[in-house]
Design a protein around this motif. Structure first.
Motif, PDB file in Angstrom:
ATOM      1  N   GLY A  94      30.170  36.318  50.358  1.00  0.00           N
ATOM      2  CA  GLY A  94      31.014  35.134  50.445  1.00  0.00           C
ATOM      3  C   GLY A  94      30.287  33.883  49.998  1.00  0.00           C
ATOM      4  O   GLY A  94      29.162  33.617  50.416  1.00  0.00           O
ATOM      5  N   GLU A 117      30.998  37.475  45.808  1.00  0.00           N
ATOM      6  CA  GLU A 117      32.226  36.727  46.094  1.00  0.00           C
ATOM      7  C   GLU A 117      33.358  37.375  45.324  1.00  0.00           C
ATOM      8  O   GLU A 117      33.231  37.602  44.123  1.00  0.00           O
ATOM      9  CB  GLU A 117      32.045  35.259  45.685  1.00  0.00           C
ATOM     10  N   GLN A 118      34.456  37.678  45.997  1.00  0.00           N
ATOM     11  CA  GLN A 118      35.553  38.365  45.314  1.00  0.00           C
ATOM     12  C   GLN A 118      36.409  37.415  44.475  1.00  0.00           C
ATOM     13  O   GLN A 118      37.078  37.836  43.556  1.00  0.00           O
ATOM     14  CB  GLN A 118      36.433  39.113  46.309  1.00  0.00           C
ATOM     15  N   GLY A 119      36.371  36.131  44.777  1.00  0.00           N
ATOM     16  CA  GLY A 119      37.200  35.181  44.037  1.00  0.00           C
ATOM     17  C   GLY A 119      36.474  34.578  42.856  1.00  0.00           C
ATOM     18  O   GLY A 119      35.304  34.844  42.599  1.00  0.00           O
ATOM     19  N   ARG A 125      39.663  28.988  40.032  1.00  0.00           N
ATOM     20  CA  ARG A 125      40.479  29.004  41.257  1.00  0.00           C
ATOM     21  C   ARG A 125      41.536  27.916  41.215  1.00  0.00           C
ATOM     22  O   ARG A 125      42.664  28.118  41.667  1.00  0.00           O
ATOM     23  CB  ARG A 125      39.603  28.769  42.493  1.00  0.00           C
ATOM     24  N   THR A 141      42.870  38.135  44.503  1.00  0.00           N
ATOM     25  CA  THR A 141      41.414  37.989  44.665  1.00  0.00           C
ATOM     26  C   THR A 141      40.923  36.569  44.406  1.00  0.00           C
ATOM     27  O   THR A 141      39.752  36.271  44.647  1.00  0.00           O
ATOM     28  CB  THR A 141      40.653  38.956  43.733  1.00  0.00           C
ATOM     29  N   SER A 142      41.764  35.689  43.919  1.00  0.00           N
ATOM     30  CA  SER A 142      41.363  34.305  43.674  1.00  0.00           C
ATOM     31  C   SER A 142      42.537  33.400  44.005  1.00  0.00           C
ATOM     32  O   SER A 142      43.490  33.285  43.240  1.00  0.00           O
ATOM     33  CB  SER A 142      40.934  34.120  42.218  1.00  0.00           C
ATOM     34  N   GLN A 145      42.423  31.118  49.677  1.00  0.00           N
ATOM     35  CA  GLN A 145      41.512  31.713  50.653  1.00  0.00           C
ATOM     36  C   GLN A 145      40.222  32.250  50.048  1.00  0.00           C
ATOM     37  O   GLN A 145      39.186  32.209  50.693  1.00  0.00           O
ATOM     38  CB  GLN A 145      42.211  32.882  51.383  1.00  0.00           C
ATOM     39  N   PHE A 146      40.283  32.769  48.837  1.00  0.00           N
ATOM     40  CA  PHE A 146      39.137  33.468  48.269  1.00  0.00           C
ATOM     41  C   PHE A 146      38.602  32.776  47.032  1.00  0.00           C
ATOM     42  O   PHE A 146      39.367  32.348  46.175  1.00  0.00           O
ATOM     43  CB  PHE A 146      39.519  34.911  47.894  1.00  0.00           C
ATOM     44  N   GLY A 147      37.281  32.725  46.940  1.00  0.00           N
ATOM     45  CA  GLY A 147      36.622  32.165  45.771  1.00  0.00           C
ATOM     46  C   GLY A 147      35.521  31.212  46.174  1.00  0.00           C
ATOM     47  O   GLY A 147      35.289  30.941  47.350  1.00  0.00           O
ATOM     48  N   GLY A 150      35.014  28.785  49.396  1.00  0.00           N
ATOM     49  CA  GLY A 150      35.721  29.272  50.574  1.00  0.00           C
ATOM     50  C   GLY A 150      37.080  28.629  50.775  1.00  0.00           C
ATOM     51  O   GLY A 150      37.584  27.896  49.939  1.00  0.00           O
ATOM     52  N   ALA A 151      37.660  28.897  51.936  1.00  0.00           N
ATOM     53  CA  ALA A 151      39.008  28.438  52.244  1.00  0.00           C
ATOM     54  C   ALA A 151      39.092  26.917  52.357  1.00  0.00           C
ATOM     55  O   ALA A 151      40.150  26.332  52.154  1.00  0.00           O
ATOM     56  CB  ALA A 151      39.492  29.085  53.545  1.00  0.00           C
TER      57      ALA A 151
END
Length: 164
Positions: A94, A117-119, A125, A141-142, A145-147, A150-151
């Motif tokens: 993350g 990091e998945q995003g 983003r 995945t982007s 919430q993700f990337g 962070g959120a």
């Protein structure tokens, strides 16, 4: 050096008014104060009928202050940087605030982490979030919430709790 915390004041005072209020409340002779500064000032508006300022004050005095906690002269301790050599690279999952700060601390200490990091990066983003808000197309995945970042990257910074 002393820190007095959770000083509740229901009006916005100037600096002279603030130190006068503190001296009166904690029975401190103003002549015994060598220096002082506001460490923290916040507004507590949880109860709309009882809004107040909440202060933490650092005071340097030549006399003991009752009800205050003693703090070191240096309020912020520097991070000890130790250059280490390691063949093992830690993995950080993350790239939110905690992951980025963890990576920074490790790198400052000579350790090269691997960040997963998945995003996408922030620039991509932004496009994904814009596309979702405009067209309703969700990139799983982007998104918000993700990337990278962070959120909180697309947050206004407020933390709220909604309970009935």
């Amino acid at each position: 050096m002393y820190r007095i915390e959770n000083i509740k004041i229901r009006e916005d005072l100037n600096k002279n008014g603030l130190i006068d209020f503190i001296c009166k409340k904690y029975k401190i002779n103003i002549k015994e104060i060598l220096s002082w500064k506001i460490y923290k000032k916040s507004i507590d508006a949880r109860d709309k009928n009882d809004v107040f300022y909440n202060y933490s004050i650092d005071i340097e005095s030549n006399k003991k202050i009752q009800g205050a906690k003693i703090i070191k002269d240096k309020l912020i301790e520097p991070i000890n940087i130790v250059n280490r050599k390691s063949s093992v690279r830690p993995i950080i999952v993350g790239a939110g605030p905690a992951g980025i700060f963890c990576a920074l601390t490790l790198v400052q200490n000579g350790i090269k982490p691997i960040i997963i990091e998945q995003g996408n990066k922030v620039e991509e983003r932004q496009k994904d979030v814009y596309n979702f808000r405009k067209n309703g197309k969700l990139n799983t995945t982007s998104n918000v919430q993700f990337g990278e970042g962070g959120a909180g990257t697309f947050s206004d910074g407020k933390l709220t709790s909604r309970s009935k």
